[in-house]
Design a protein around this motif. Sequence first.
Motif, PDB file in Angstrom:
ATOM      1  N   LYS A 228      -4.423   5.926   6.208  1.00  0.00           N
ATOM      2  CA  LYS A 228      -5.867   5.951   5.831  1.00  0.00           C
ATOM      3  C   LYS A 228      -6.464   4.662   6.629  1.00  0.00           C
ATOM      4  O   LYS A 228      -7.740   4.646   7.081  1.00  0.00           O
ATOM      5  CB  LYS A 228      -6.325   6.127   4.831  1.00  0.00           C
ATOM      6  N   LEU A 229      -5.711   3.670   6.528  1.00  0.00           N
ATOM      7  CA  LEU A 229      -6.374   2.408   6.967  1.00  0.00           C
ATOM      8  C   LEU A 229      -6.631   2.522   8.561  1.00  0.00           C
ATOM      9  O   LEU A 229      -7.401   1.986   9.076  1.00  0.00           O
ATOM     10  CB  LEU A 229      -5.136   1.417   7.043  1.00  0.00           C
ATOM     11  N   GLY A 230      -5.687   3.322   9.368  1.00  0.00           N
ATOM     12  CA  GLY A 230      -6.080   3.514  10.601  1.00  0.00           C
ATOM     13  C   GLY A 230      -7.322   4.394  10.965  1.00  0.00           C
ATOM     14  O   GLY A 230      -7.337   5.415  10.534  1.00  0.00           O
TER      15      GLY A 230
ATOM     16  N   LEU B 135       0.821  -1.279  -0.064  1.00  0.00           N
ATOM     17  CA  LEU B 135      -0.128   0.005  -0.164  1.00  0.00           C
ATOM     18  C   LEU B 135       0.857   1.225  -0.165  1.00  0.00           C
ATOM     19  O   LEU B 135       2.017   1.123   0.569  1.00  0.00           O
ATOM     20  CB  LEU B 135      -1.000   0.007   1.427  1.00  0.00           C
TER      21      LEU B 135
ATOM     22  N   GLU C 279      -2.312   5.272   2.213  1.00  0.00           N
ATOM     23  CA  GLU C 279      -3.078   4.204   2.324  1.00  0.00           C
ATOM     24  C   GLU C 279      -2.925   3.402   3.566  1.00  0.00           C
ATOM     25  O   GLU C 279      -3.869   3.165   4.258  1.00  0.00           O
ATOM     26  CB  GLU C 279      -3.186   3.396   0.998  1.00  0.00           C
TER      27      GLU C 279
END
Lengths: 292, 234
Positions: B98-100, B91, B95
């Motif tokens: 932004k996963l968190g 990623l 990204e």
Amino acid sequence: MIDFIDYLLGGISSGAIIALMALALVLVWRSTRVVNFAQLGQAMFTTYIALTVRELTGSWFLGLIIAMAAGLVVGVIVHFLVIRPVKRLDTSGAIIATFGVLIALEALAAMVWGGDPEAFPPPINNSGYEAFGRIWPFSPYDLLVLASVVFLVLALSVVFTRTNVGLAMRASAFNPEVARLSGVRVNRMLALGWAIAGLVGAVAGVLVAPLSTLSPTSFDIFLVFAFTAAVIGGLDSLVGAVAFGIGTGLVIALVSGYSDSSNAPLVALVLLVLNLLFKPEGVFSHHKARAV
Amino acid sequence: MLRIDALSVNYGAVEALKNVSLDVPPGRVTAVIGANGAGKSTLMRTLAGLEKPLAGRGLFNDEDITGSKPEDIVRMGIALVPEGRSTIPDLTVEENLKLGGMWRTHAQRATSLTRVYALFPVLGERRHLRADTLSGGERQQLAIGRALMTGPQALLLDEPSLGLAPLIVTQILELVEHMARDSGLAVLLVEQNAATALRVAKTGIVLNLGEIVKSGPAREIAQDEELRHAYLGY
């Protein structure tokens, strides 16, 4: 030369459909590391549903939509009822279990709809376009198939690369632990992977049915082709599945054209063996090696 | 804020943690130090919900978190940065961030993202590159950044110094210490590199073979020669 072009043109739409089937296999592999040998059994089942809807309402399109919805549901059911319980015990057991699902779905379809092949006529004209004073083996229906596949693949890539849920699904596939620690409900993402695979398979089923006939086992041969394409593409690459799905379709068309269509599965097997000998991790794989 | 109450964890047949109790107050760094195999990572993974304890509890703002799932614990406000710079290489940097905290509102996430880029400017410069193009130190910053994106009240840092140059470790840990002081974040830091950890920490806890052998002000522990020779190996 003109034969060559004819064969290639004739292979485009089946290649596009094989790409969808390979895509469905890859979606499941990415989410749960299981090769779903029942994928096309599920597609066969939902295609029968499409046929029934079509016979009742007269609408091919409504049949397609209902089949897609059924594909979602069947994918989720198979995941929760079979794969998750079995996988908790043993991963290879889950792969064997998908064979069980395939056999069960084929038996169930034979009980509900009978074992005889049924015609699934194309919704639009399936005779080739005429141009330059001859008929080319590419029909309006082929165009519809191609357009549907392109649309679906583009829609999926937007979902995967541009949305939160797509990011969560990719992260769950790459590293479930990090995804969970980030707050992603990974189990839901895995189920969603099976659901989307079921939907993609359902579209492939409805599109491929007019190219032959529909029977409980008529899609079995496509599993060979889709599996070949998915493995050569690297099993976890969506791009690989699409590229080699189309490639496999074209190779099969050439083999069938120049020799006989019964040689096609053999050629698929040869491609698979060559791939496993020389590039076992697959062409588009993220991982360095895969045990075979 | 975060309290660990008589925690025991088995790893197979091995007793990884035996009756461990400690407090992680807000606004400062609490360091757990000890040699390899002392049970430090087990402590962190259990707090984050990745391992199930045999006995004892974890309390967060007086709420029992024992037995909760990792995805629920992070939503309560406890974020773990696991050992080994756990970024996802396939990623992009953004990204990964932004996963968190996907469950948070759009505005909250935007604020957190701005804050992370302000803390770690290099991540902002590389936001569209894949995470595997980053250096080790940058990836550690990314892993911490992703944890901050979840809007935590407590941050668990598992061995952030692993494989990093001492200067970079010091920079990152000092940043974390500032952050704790400025925003009231409770930081639990687990380190083999005791000297560096004790420099930023207020409280030090020495763990050996799953048991706490000493706890107290970090400065005292750092100066305790006997302790150093016996458990910390320097």
